[in-house]
Design a protein around this motif. Structure first.
Motif, mmCIF file in Angstrom:
data_model
loop_
_atom_site.group_PDB
_atom_site.id
_atom_site.type_symbol
_atom_site.label_atom_id
_atom_site.label_comp_id
_atom_site.label_asym_id
_atom_site.label_seq_id
_atom_site.Cartn_x
_atom_site.Cartn_y
_atom_site.Cartn_z
ATOM 1 N N HIS A 182 -0.978 -18.105 -14.860
ATOM 2 C CA HIS A 182 -2.157 -18.259 -15.959
ATOM 3 C C HIS A 182 -2.770 -16.883 -16.105
ATOM 4 N N SER A 235 -6.730 -12.990 -19.876
ATOM 5 C CA SER A 235 -5.833 -14.038 -19.411
ATOM 6 C C SER A 235 -6.361 -15.191 -19.631
ATOM 7 N N ALA A 238 -5.276 -18.627 -21.775
ATOM 8 C CA ALA A 238 -4.673 -19.952 -21.243
ATOM 9 C C ALA A 238 -5.267 -20.958 -21.958
ATOM 10 N N ARG A 252 -4.068 -24.000 -24.253
ATOM 11 C CA ARG A 252 -3.954 -25.534 -23.988
ATOM 12 C C ARG A 252 -4.675 -26.194 -25.106
#
Length: 315
Positions: free
Chosen positions: A254, A303, A307, A311
């Motif tokens: 992740h 990061s 992520a 999603r």
């Protein structure tokens, strides 16, 4: 370089070594039953090791002064960040060898002990070279910049133990049994003492860590050549590597931008060493700490945000 001229008495080395030995002994006693490390326990131990590392920085501050303390904290944060890459590789090795979860802590424990010994040798040799040979700084700087570039452009690291020369040499030189025998590193098989698969895993961990140690020690030597500051910063960061593994092993993917942040820090460390050998001179130690902290924060936040966007797009 910061802290390079600070004299550290021998008793200080002995005191730090004694503290580390006691903490390792406590760790062994609490994990002698080979239980599986759950996230909550890993978080508690991570907090303990991080607190120990930060508190030791205060000891350095009051004992040696502000600049050595900042150099220590910079080295500690850099080694801690670089340890994240170690965790990813360790996870791949444990998956390759199919190490039972209950035995992973023991492998990492002895792996950390070996890592501390190897890093101490690298630190003493590297600091001596930088102090004696003026051109060594240019070589170290170029090496760090190249390492940063390699980290930024490479794909998933190749950790196939069958291609590791140290593991292959060990298997040829030492009779091994391709099975686990509980948590033992050696076992008697057919009347002959043999190394178990757990010991082969430990050798693979140590051999891989040596490669990481070269990069990380070189990066911290770019901050200070004081062997005491470099080793203590490295030691307190590495000591928390086991609990960090159990916290992050399933989460590393992740942090997609963290690798680029680490690459930038390695390149910055290399540039810092080279500039110190030119009329520009040494960069202020506060600037080094600022660059380390900001780079880590930005890469981690980037990061997390990336992520989240991924999603949402998938949902």
């Amino acid at each position: 370089m910061a802290g390079a001229t600070v004299a550290v008495p021998l008793w200080a080395w002995a005191a730090v070594a004694a503290v580390i030995a006691v903490m390792l002994a406590v760790d062994v006693l609490l994990h002698r039953d080979n239980h599986v490390i759950e996230l909550r326990e890993a978080l508690v131990w991570s907090g303990v090791w991080i607190a120990a590392g930060l508190l030791f920085g205060l000891v350095v501050w009051f004992g040696l002064g502000g600049d050595p303390a900042i150099a220590y904290y910079s080295g500690y944060l850099l080694e801690k960040a670089l340890s994240v890459d170690n965790v990813f590789v360790f996870a791949l090795l444990f998956g390759y060898f199919r190490v039972p979860p209950g035995y992973q802590h023991k492998v990492l424990f002895w792996g950390v002990v070996g890592a501390l010994a190897f890093r101490l040798l690298f630190i003493l040799a590297g600091a001596e070279l930088l102090d004696r040979l003026a051109w060594a700084g240019f070589v170290l700087g170029a090496f760090l910049i190249w390492t940063g570039w390699r980290l930024a452009v490479r794909g998933e690291p190749d950790v196939d133990p069958e291609r590791n020369p140290v593991v292959r040499l060990f298997r040829r030189a030492v009779p091994t049994d391709a099975r686990y025998h509980g948590d033992r590193f050696t076992a008697r098989v057919d009347g002959r003492r043999r190394a178990t698969l757990l010991l082969v895993t430990l050798v693979a961990i140590e051999a891989t860590d040596v490669v990481f140690a070269v990069d990380s020690v070189a990066a911290i030597l770019a901050i200070t050549t004081n062997a005491f500051l470099v080793w203590t910063a490295t030691a307190f960061a590495v000591l928390g590597l086991r609990s960090l593994y159990f916290c992050l092993a399933g989460l590393l993917r992740h942090f997609g931008y963290l690798r680029y942040g680490l690459a930038l820090l390695l390149a910055f460390a290399g540039l810092k060493v080279i500039l110190a050998k030119t009329p520009v001179g040494k960069l202020p130690i506060w600037l080094t700490l600022t660059v380390v902290v900001l780079t880590l924060v930005v890469s981690i936040v980037a990061s997390i945000l990336a992520a989240r966007r991924a999603r949402r797009a998938a949902g």
